[in-house]
Design a protein around this motif. Structure first.
Motif, PDB file in Angstrom:
ATOM      1  N   TRP A  68       6.658  -5.934  -0.246  1.00 41.69           N
ATOM      2  CA  TRP A  68       6.284  -7.292   0.323  1.00 41.69           C
ATOM      3  C   TRP A  68       4.404  -6.245   0.974  1.00 41.69           C
ATOM      4  CZ3 TRP A  68       4.652  -5.876   5.538  1.00 41.69           C
ATOM      5  CH2 TRP A  68       5.249  -5.180   5.712  1.00 41.69           C
ATOM      6  N   TRP A  69       3.508  -7.454   1.482  1.00 41.36           N
ATOM      7  CA  TRP A  69       2.409  -7.248   1.786  1.00 41.36           C
ATOM      8  C   TRP A  69       1.924  -7.602   3.294  1.00 41.36           C
ATOM      9  CZ3 TRP A  69      -1.881 -11.939   1.051  1.00 41.36           C
ATOM     10  CH2 TRP A  69      -3.095 -10.725   1.838  1.00 41.36           C
ATOM     11  N   ASP A  70       1.585  -6.562   3.877  1.00 39.10           N
ATOM     12  CA  ASP A  70       1.824  -7.138   5.396  1.00 39.10           C
ATOM     13  C   ASP A  70      -0.124  -7.056   5.606  1.00 39.10           C
ATOM     14  OD1 ASP A  70       1.248  -5.995   7.590  1.00 39.10           O
ATOM     15  OD2 ASP A  70       1.156  -4.227   7.286  1.00 39.10           O
ATOM     16  N   GLU A  71       0.200  -8.527   5.552  1.00 32.90           N
ATOM     17  CA  GLU A  71      -1.153  -9.527   5.637  1.00 32.90           C
ATOM     18  C   GLU A  71      -2.252  -9.654   6.858  1.00 32.90           C
ATOM     19  OE1 GLU A  71      -0.571 -14.318   6.324  1.00 32.90           O
ATOM     20  OE2 GLU A  71      -0.229 -13.385   3.863  1.00 32.90           O
ATOM     21  N   LYS A  72      -1.166  -9.321   7.310  1.00 27.56           N
ATOM     22  CA  LYS A  72      -2.456  -9.015   9.065  1.00 27.56           C
ATOM     23  C   LYS A  72      -2.725  -8.617   9.265  1.00 27.56           C
ATOM     24  CE  LYS A  72       0.938  -6.619  12.093  1.00 27.56           C
ATOM     25  NZ  LYS A  72       1.983  -5.806  11.075  1.00 27.56           N
ATOM     26  N   LYS A  73      -3.195  -7.034   8.020  1.00 26.22           N
ATOM     27  CA  LYS A  73      -4.326  -6.123   8.823  1.00 26.22           C
ATOM     28  C   LYS A  73      -5.046  -6.659   6.831  1.00 26.22           C
ATOM     29  CE  LYS A  73      -2.349  -2.893   4.615  1.00 26.22           C
ATOM     30  NZ  LYS A  73      -1.588  -2.065   4.124  1.00 26.22           N
ATOM     31  N   TRP A  74      -4.950  -7.505   6.872  1.00 28.95           N
ATOM     32  CA  TRP A  74      -5.761  -8.040   5.935  1.00 28.95           C
ATOM     33  C   TRP A  74      -6.629  -9.077   6.814  1.00 28.95           C
ATOM     34  CZ3 TRP A  74      -8.137  -3.779   3.113  1.00 28.95           C
ATOM     35  CH2 TRP A  74      -6.829  -2.947   2.768  1.00 28.95           C
ATOM     36  N   ALA A  75      -6.697  -9.403   8.348  1.00 31.30           N
ATOM     37  CA  ALA A  75      -6.473 -11.047   8.480  1.00 31.30           C
ATOM     38  C   ALA A  75      -8.345 -10.624   8.552  1.00 31.30           C
ATOM     39  CB  ALA A  75      -6.759 -11.046   9.991  1.00 31.30           C
ATOM     40  N   GLY A  76      -8.948 -11.959   7.696  1.00 33.78           N
ATOM     41  CA  GLY A  76     -10.362 -11.913   7.427  1.00 33.78           C
ATOM     42  C   GLY A  76     -11.206 -11.371   6.683  1.00 33.78           C
ATOM     43  N   LYS A  77     -10.174 -10.404   5.679  1.00 37.37           N
ATOM     44  CA  LYS A  77     -10.692  -9.880   4.447  1.00 37.37           C
ATOM     45  C   LYS A  77     -10.004  -9.642   3.552  1.00 37.37           C
ATOM     46  CE  LYS A  77      -9.235  -5.607   7.095  1.00 37.37           C
ATOM     47  NZ  LYS A  77      -9.991  -4.075   7.382  1.00 37.37           N
ATOM     48  N   PHE A  78      -9.134 -10.799   3.104  1.00 36.29           N
ATOM     49  CA  PHE A  78      -8.559 -11.073   2.361  1.00 36.29           C
ATOM     50  C   PHE A  78      -8.883 -11.090   1.324  1.00 36.29           C
ATOM     51  CE2 PHE A  78      -4.899 -14.308   2.992  1.00 36.29           C
ATOM     52  CZ  PHE A  78      -4.662 -13.618   4.494  1.00 36.29           C
ATOM     53  N   ALA A  79     -10.114 -11.316   0.414  1.00 37.79           N
ATOM     54  CA  ALA A  79     -11.100 -10.714  -0.740  1.00 37.79           C
ATOM     55  C   ALA A  79     -10.968  -9.063  -1.162  1.00 37.79           C
ATOM     56  CB  ALA A  79     -12.741 -11.522  -0.996  1.00 37.79           C
ATOM     57  N   GLN A  80     -10.791  -8.443   0.070  1.00 38.22           N
ATOM     58  CA  GLN A  80     -10.910  -7.299   0.022  1.00 38.22           C
ATOM     59  C   GLN A  80      -9.455  -6.979   0.137  1.00 38.22           C
ATOM     60  OE1 GLN A  80     -13.889  -4.947   3.015  1.00 38.22           O
ATOM     61  NE2 GLN A  80     -14.473  -7.182   3.282  1.00 38.22           N
ATOM     62  N   ALA A  81      -8.448  -7.352   0.369  1.00 38.00           N
ATOM     63  CA  ALA A  81      -7.092  -7.004  -0.110  1.00 38.00           C
ATOM     64  C   ALA A  81      -6.378  -6.037  -1.290  1.00 38.00           C
ATOM     65  CB  ALA A  81      -6.171  -8.080   1.241  1.00 38.00           C
ATOM     66  N   THR A  82      -5.865  -5.029  -0.618  1.00 40.37           N
ATOM     67  CA  THR A  82      -5.602  -4.378  -2.442  1.00 40.37           C
ATOM     68  C   THR A  82      -4.598  -5.042  -3.664  1.00 40.37           C
ATOM     69  OG1 THR A  82      -3.659  -3.161  -1.033  1.00 40.37           O
ATOM     70  CG2 THR A  82      -6.398  -2.354  -1.325  1.00 40.37           C
TER      71      THR A  82
ATOM     72  N   ASP B 100       0.915  -1.175   0.133  1.00 38.34           N
ATOM     73  CA  ASP B 100      -0.175   0.179   0.126  1.00 38.34           C
ATOM     74  C   ASP B 100       1.192   1.351   0.048  1.00 38.34           C
ATOM     75  OD1 ASP B 100      -2.635  -1.054   0.120  1.00 38.34           O
ATOM     76  OD2 ASP B 100      -2.436  -1.634   2.111  1.00 38.34           O
ATOM     77  N   ASN B 101       2.297   1.147  -0.200  1.00 35.93           N
ATOM     78  CA  ASN B 101       2.633   2.261   0.228  1.00 35.93           C
ATOM     79  C   ASN B 101       3.760   2.359  -1.404  1.00 35.93           C
ATOM     80  OD1 ASN B 101       2.378   3.431   2.715  1.00 35.93           O
ATOM     81  ND2 ASN B 101       3.938   1.995   3.534  1.00 35.93           N
ATOM     82  N   TYR B 102       3.460   1.363  -1.781  1.00 37.37           N
ATOM     83  CA  TYR B 102       3.591   0.894  -3.536  1.00 37.37           C
ATOM     84  C   TYR B 102       3.461   1.958  -4.293  1.00 37.37           C
ATOM     85  CZ  TYR B 102       6.720  -2.352  -6.159  1.00 37.37           C
ATOM     86  OH  TYR B 102       7.738  -3.199  -6.704  1.00 37.37           O
ATOM     87  N   SER B 103       3.874   2.367  -5.103  1.00 38.95           N
ATOM     88  CA  SER B 103       3.434   3.405  -6.435  1.00 38.95           C
ATOM     89  C   SER B 103       2.453   2.362  -7.208  1.00 38.95           C
ATOM     90  CB  SER B 103       4.063   4.248  -6.805  1.00 38.95           C
ATOM     91  OG  SER B 103       5.215   3.258  -7.947  1.00 38.95           O
ATOM     92  N   THR B 104       1.559   3.084  -7.577  1.00 37.48           N
ATOM     93  CA  THR B 104       0.566   2.693  -8.858  1.00 37.48           C
ATOM     94  C   THR B 104       1.170   1.909 -10.584  1.00 37.48           C
ATOM     95  OG1 THR B 104      -1.373   3.678  -8.398  1.00 37.48           O
ATOM     96  CG2 THR B 104      -1.428   2.703 -10.235  1.00 37.48           C
ATOM     97  N   SER B 105       2.561   3.164 -10.567  1.00 37.76           N
ATOM     98  CA  SER B 105       3.508   2.624 -12.051  1.00 37.76           C
ATOM     99  C   SER B 105       4.638   1.273 -11.233  1.00 37.76           C
ATOM    100  CB  SER B 105       4.224   3.438 -11.640  1.00 37.76           C
ATOM    101  OG  SER B 105       5.462   3.202 -12.891  1.00 37.76           O
ATOM    102  N   ASP B 106       4.911   1.289  -9.775  1.00 39.27           N
ATOM    103  CA  ASP B 106       5.173  -0.109  -9.397  1.00 39.27           C
ATOM    104  C   ASP B 106       4.298  -1.113  -8.938  1.00 39.27           C
ATOM    105  OD1 ASP B 106       7.781   1.792  -8.857  1.00 39.27           O
ATOM    106  OD2 ASP B 106       7.300   1.941  -7.233  1.00 39.27           O
ATOM    107  N   LYS B 107       3.742  -1.148  -8.807  1.00 34.60           N
ATOM    108  CA  LYS B 107       2.329  -1.862  -8.441  1.00 34.60           C
ATOM    109  C   LYS B 107       2.877  -3.091 -10.008  1.00 34.60           C
ATOM    110  CE  LYS B 107       0.043  -0.954  -4.777  1.00 34.60           C
ATOM    111  NZ  LYS B 107      -1.385   0.229  -3.946  1.00 34.60           N
ATOM    112  N   GLN B 108       1.997  -2.060 -10.715  1.00 37.50           N
ATOM    113  CA  GLN B 108       2.038  -2.849 -12.335  1.00 37.50           C
ATOM    114  C   GLN B 108       3.227  -3.069 -13.207  1.00 37.50           C
ATOM    115  OE1 GLN B 108       0.917   0.951 -14.510  1.00 37.50           O
ATOM    116  NE2 GLN B 108      -1.485   0.160 -14.065  1.00 37.50           N
TER     117      GLN B 108
END
Length: 460
Positions: free
Chosen positions: A265-279, A179-187
């Motif tokens: 890297w992905w901070d997985e713990k903040k999406w616990a119980g809602k992985f389907a909503q993860a960015t 979530d601190n990664y830019s859109t360009s970097d993600k792509q």
């Protein structure tokens, strides 16, 4: 809890090929071995308590109760570690709004030098403080032990002047949270993975059909040596091998597909119980996270990896074309949250920490995404595997920062069938997956991320 196919099984060829666009029955994938976060917090690994395992050679002398405080207690300044919450820089709603306002409140002469040290404080507004490293960059932060007391700002100031380790690499690569990664970097990142999928196989890994599948086949082939057979028959190479494996994946993305950005890297713990909503699970990136379809896995049909096919798995099966598929269970992903994270970080010996990670949030992350990811052997077939294991490595590094000994010593079992001792000289093999950059290395060269073979750190 059963594993889909025994880890010691040899490769087999599918007798009949399923329709490539149809999901496989979920029973084909099985589940990655796991324990609940409640059992982990209680020190129970399925049928064995940690003390019972000690009789079988696991060093548990330092293991004790997992300490915690409730949110209400923390607000009152109650902390079992002895820290004084009235001087820790807790920012955000209901607290100080900035580092400078906190320093003003302390009424210390240090406040006049705020700009000198401002870049070394890295806590973000609204984030919880879990340990000193969350406040102070670990390059400059001191060697705080978990129960050190910080009574005043001079304690922090003095520690800032000491480097964490001598000999750390000078310019480490930084891995940024998604979530601190830019859109360009993600792509660029997902495009680089797609590039590997489109490249021909190296020819070093039998049954692999493309360069990306080289990594799937390597993991599939080495599975018996890098995963524990059960919670009572463990190999503690799991964290070390996967650290090297994910690093090798990064090198191939860079060298063969021109990836020139920071690694995410992905901070997985903040999406616990809602992985389907993860960015990460969006139509723009890794594709959405569907549930099962009539008891079968659901093929990935959108995102950068829509229609992705795998020739490998489930288990040790080869020559078995099928779609990469998912079957999310949010009741399982709920087990990957901060409770499991804190439980594992509280363990004081490497074997105990390792056991906790492998069988709690690591296993539940695999099982929660489901289908391809739930298969402990061929799970890299889903590119989400690498985001999951980047998180695992992040937690490993966070734990290592708790004490210098965690970055200089090792213990446990190198094998899961008799407990050959794991030492700094135990070899870690990667099959030359990234050429000369991936030689067989002793544990001492993969134990640290800022020394030995590596030079990287996480952004927090």
């Amino acid at each position: 809890m059963k594993l889909s196919i025994a880890l010691c099984a040899s490769a087999v060829t599918a007798a009949s090929l399923p329709r490539s666009e149809e999901g496989l029955p979920l029973s084909d994938f099985g589940q990655t071995h796991s324990v609940s976060q409640e059992d982990a917090a209680a020190g129970i690994d399925i049928a064995y308590t940690l003390n019972q395992r000690a009789e079988q050679g696991f060093p548990l002398a330092d293991f004790g109760e997992v300490h915690h405080v409730e949110v209400a207690q923390a607000k009152q300044g109650v902390d079992l570690g002895g820290n004084n919450f009235s001087v820790l820089p807790i920012f955000g709603p209901g607290h100080e709004s900035s580092l400078e306002s906190w320093l003003d409140k302390t009424n210390r002469k240090f406040k006049h030098d705020v700009h000198k040290f401002n870049d070394k404080f890295r806590h973000k507004v609204g984030n919880a403080i879990e340990k000193v490293e969350d406040i102070i960059d670990d390059v400059f932060g001191g060697n705080f032990e978990p129960r050190d007391t910080i009574d005043n700002v001079e304690d922090v100031e003095g520690e800032l002047l000491e480097t964490r380790d001598t000999g750390d690499c000078a310019n480490p690569a930084i891995r940024f949270e998604w979530d601190n990664y830019s859109t360009s970097d993600k792509q660029a990142f997902v495009s680089a993975i797609k590039c590997l999928i489109d490249r021909p196989a190296s020819g070093k890994f039998q049954y692999s059909k493309n360069r990306y599948e080289d990594f799937v086949r390597l993991h599939q082939s080495y599975a018996p040596n890098i995963h524990s057979q059960s919670t009572s028959a463990q190999t503690h190479k799991f964290l070390l091998w996967h650290r090297y494996y994910v690093w090798a994946f990064e090198q191939v993305l860079r060298d063969e597909c021109g990836f020139n950005r920071a690694m995410p890297w992905w901070d997985e713990k903040k999406w616990a119980g809602k992985f389907a909503q993860a960015t990460i699970f969006t139509t723009q990136y890794f594709g959405t996270l569907p549930g099962p379809t009539n008891g079968r896995g659901t093929c990935v049909t959108n995102g950068a990896f829509a229609g992705l096919q795998s020739n490998l798995g489930p288990g040790q099966t080869v020559n078995n074309p099928h779609c990469v598929q998912r079957a999310v269970s949010e009741s399982v992903t709920a087990q990957t949250g901060v409770d499991s994270y804190n439980t594992c970080l509280a363990r004081s010996t490497y074997p105990d920490f390792h056991s906790c990670v492998e069988f709690t949030f690591h296993a539940q992350g695999h099982n929660g995404v489901g289908a391809t990811m739930a298969d402990a052997i061929a799970s890299p077939g889903d590119p989400a595997f690498f985001m999951h294991h980047l998180y695992v490595d992040y937690v490993f590094r966070k734990w290592q920062l708790g004490a210098l000994s965690r970055r200089t010593t090792i213990s446990g079992c190198a094998t899961n069938n008799g407990c050959t001792p794991l030492t700094l000289d135990t070899m870690i093999y990667l099959g030359g997956i990234c050429g000369s950059k991936c030689p067989d290395l002793p544990v001492r060269d993969v134990l640290r991320t800022l020394q030995g073979h590596f030079c990287y750190k996480y952004n927090y």
